[in-house]
Scaffold this active site. Structure first.
Site, mmCIF file in Angstrom:
data_model
loop_
_atom_site.group_PDB
_atom_site.id
_atom_site.type_symbol
_atom_site.label_atom_id
_atom_site.label_comp_id
_atom_site.label_asym_id
_atom_site.label_seq_id
_atom_site.Cartn_x
_atom_site.Cartn_y
_atom_site.Cartn_z
ATOM 1 N N LYS A 111 -34.172 -35.560 -11.821
ATOM 2 C CA LYS A 111 -35.821 -36.021 -10.997
ATOM 3 C C LYS A 111 -36.570 -34.764 -10.917
ATOM 4 O O LYS A 111 -37.779 -34.379 -11.581
ATOM 5 C CB LYS A 111 -36.379 -36.431 -9.682
ATOM 6 C CG LYS A 111 -34.982 -37.627 -9.823
ATOM 7 C CD LYS A 111 -36.330 -38.645 -9.047
ATOM 8 C CE LYS A 111 -35.695 -40.698 -10.065
ATOM 9 N NZ LYS A 111 -36.089 -41.487 -8.417
ATOM 10 N N LYS A 193 -28.641 -45.506 -18.217
ATOM 11 C CA LYS A 193 -28.798 -46.175 -17.694
ATOM 12 C C LYS A 193 -30.266 -46.664 -17.666
ATOM 13 O O LYS A 193 -31.034 -46.878 -18.248
ATOM 14 C CB LYS A 193 -28.347 -46.539 -15.840
ATOM 15 C CG LYS A 193 -29.960 -44.977 -15.428
ATOM 16 C CD LYS A 193 -29.719 -45.212 -13.771
ATOM 17 C CE LYS A 193 -30.868 -44.932 -13.567
ATOM 18 N NZ LYS A 193 -30.519 -44.853 -11.379
ATOM 19 N N LYS A 196 -36.985 -48.148 -14.725
ATOM 20 C CA LYS A 196 -38.051 -48.549 -14.621
ATOM 21 C C LYS A 196 -38.646 -47.619 -15.369
ATOM 22 O O LYS A 196 -40.077 -47.627 -15.488
ATOM 23 C CB LYS A 196 -38.432 -49.223 -13.152
ATOM 24 C CG LYS A 196 -38.627 -47.639 -11.925
ATOM 25 C CD LYS A 196 -39.290 -48.687 -11.105
ATOM 26 C CE LYS A 196 -37.915 -47.447 -9.429
ATOM 27 N NZ LYS A 196 -37.785 -48.585 -9.606
HETATM 28 P P1 ADP Z 1 -35.305 -46.301 -11.580
HETATM 29 O O1 ADP Z 1 -33.496 -45.990 -12.421
HETATM 30 O O2 ADP Z 1 -35.162 -47.930 -12.364
HETATM 31 O O3 ADP Z 1 -36.014 -45.837 -11.076
HETATM 32 P P2 ADP Z 1 -34.014 -46.486 -8.616
HETATM 33 O O4 ADP Z 1 -33.583 -44.621 -8.312
HETATM 34 O O5 ADP Z 1 -35.106 -46.817 -7.677
HETATM 35 O O6 ADP Z 1 -34.076 -47.033 -10.405
HETATM 36 O O7 ADP Z 1 -33.271 -47.050 -7.823
HETATM 37 C C1 ADP Z 1 -32.698 -48.256 -7.174
HETATM 38 C C2 ADP Z 1 -31.524 -48.972 -6.272
HETATM 39 O O8 ADP Z 1 -30.718 -49.575 -7.968
HETATM 40 C C3 ADP Z 1 -30.815 -47.395 -6.220
HETATM 41 O O9 ADP Z 1 -29.143 -47.756 -5.150
HETATM 42 C C4 ADP Z 1 -29.502 -47.844 -7.702
HETATM 43 O O10 ADP Z 1 -27.896 -46.598 -7.877
HETATM 44 C C5 ADP Z 1 -29.907 -48.926 -8.312
HETATM 45 N N1 ADP Z 1 -29.522 -48.546 -10.027
HETATM 46 C C6 ADP Z 1 -30.721 -48.050 -10.259
HETATM 47 N N2 ADP Z 1 -30.461 -48.570 -11.627
HETATM 48 C C7 ADP Z 1 -29.541 -49.142 -11.921
HETATM 49 C C8 ADP Z 1 -28.952 -49.437 -13.217
HETATM 50 N N3 ADP Z 1 -28.966 -49.090 -14.574
HETATM 51 N N4 ADP Z 1 -27.566 -50.254 -12.783
HETATM 52 C C9 ADP Z 1 -27.074 -50.966 -11.747
HETATM 53 N N5 ADP Z 1 -28.046 -49.432 -9.713
HETATM 54 C C10 ADP Z 1 -28.950 -49.185 -11.137
#
Ligand code: ADP
Ligand code: TRP
Length: 323
Positions: A111, A193, A196
């Protein structure tokens, strides 16, 4: 009864990766444990948020919790900022957390590279607040996606350090990680991964995407060379799509391979899109039927329950420290 606790930051759309990596794994826990599901709105502030959008995101994420089947009567559903003890314990924990441990955190490294213009102290001490979320309620299990495992591990380290220094007041939690769904990949880039914050909307399926958009996104999803529907690391894009098919339908990987024997990627993707539409439509209907007023009421009731427990724990912690 054993306790579980988990939360998500209200920072925008929720996609299938978030759902299957996190919320989906919470559903069965409701039967077995006393559960705390919260909206990590204080954590969201480590990245700049527009106030009116943040407020909307808090309500929408709570709506999604309810729409997918988290029961607000059985579980404690609340907003982190409504229980001030989270921030209070976060400070106390930051005073036993070595900087060197925080510097190791992959999320901080990622980040702070992504948001070079806003590398704030909160982003760095983020795991101390997360540890407070968990330790405040004597949590036994923390269901999270793989990317949060490191933070839960650090929570254990912080709790042990605190206990060594002051006496045994903090319960040592364990992470619960579901291996199959632990990391869904981007539809446009199976090496990374699903996220969003990916540059393209075609990276993910949002829980609120309409049927046409779902069909479009699956059609555009990258595929590997070859034609056979086979779950293998040699075909990372297909492996990801088969995982999504498996998670949405509950069908085993072997069964999916059998069902699509002799068929091509086009047929598979068409079916996958329809299964996703079937899976998401009832969730979206429920989501649209919940009003903002309902959500506010549920969050207020949840915060009241959480606050009682948090206050009692803080009294104990402060006594132990000599405050
Ligand atoms: P993003 O990467 O989309 O911003 P966040 O970091 O806000 O997502 O993650 C929110 C939750 O979703 C966390 O518990 C994270 O482990 C899970 N998570 C985020 N992306 C994935 C993914 N691609 N596959 C599985 N779990 C995910
Ligand atoms: N850091 C988590 C995420 O980004 C959200 C979170 C905050 C959390 N506090 C928590 C998850 C406590 C589990 C337990 O997804």
């Amino acid at each position: 009864m054993k306790r579980t606790l988990s939360g998500i930051q209200p920072t925008g759309i929720i996609h299938l990766g978030n759902y299957f990596g996190a919320i989906h794994n919470w559903l069965p826990l409701q039967k077995e444990y006393e559960c705390f599901f919260f909206i990590a709105d204080l954590h969201a502030l480590t990245i700049f948020q527009k106030p009116e959008i943040l407020h909307r995101n808090i309500l929408d994420l709570t709506k999604l919790y309810l729409a997918v089947g988290l029961d607000p009567v059985k579980n404690i559903i609340f907003k982190q900022s409504a229980v001030k003890e989270h921030a209070e314990l976060g400070w106390l924990l930051s005073c036993v957390t070595p900087i060197s441990e925080l510097e190791r955190m992959t999320q901080f490294k990622d980040k702070s590279t992504q948001h070079k213009d806003n590398i704030n102290a909160g982003l760095f001490t983020y795991p101390c607040l997360m540890a407070a979320d968990i330790l405040l309620y004597d949590t036994d299990f923390v269901p999270v996606g793989e990317d949060q495992a490191q933070h839960v591990e650090l929570t254990r380290t912080i709790a042990k350090k605190f206990n060594n220094q002051y006496g045994d007041v903090l319960k040592i939690p364990e992470a619960l990680i579901n291996k199959v769904s632990a990391r869904l990949k981007g539809l446009d880039d199976p090496e990374k991964k699903m996220s969003k914050s990916a540059p393209s909307d075609y990276n993910y399926i949002a829980m609120t995407d309409n049927p046409d958009l779902i069909r479009k996104k699956i059609k555009k999803a990258v595929t590997d060379s070859g034609t056979e529907i086979k779950f293998t690391p040699e075909k990372p894009a297909l492996e990801n799509l088969i995982t999504i098919y498996h998670l949405t339908t509950g069908k085993s990987i072997e069964q999916i391979e059998k069902d699509f024997a002799g068929k091509g990627y086009g047929d598979f993707k068409k079916e996958l899109a329809e299964r996703l539409v079937e899976f998401l439509t009832p969730i979206q209907e429920k989501y649209n039927s919940i009003s903002d007023a309902d959500v506010e009421k549920i969050l207020a009731a949840g915060a009241e329950k959480a606050r009682k427990l948090a206050q009692a724990k803080m009294i104990l912690v402060k006594q132990t420290i000599g405050l």
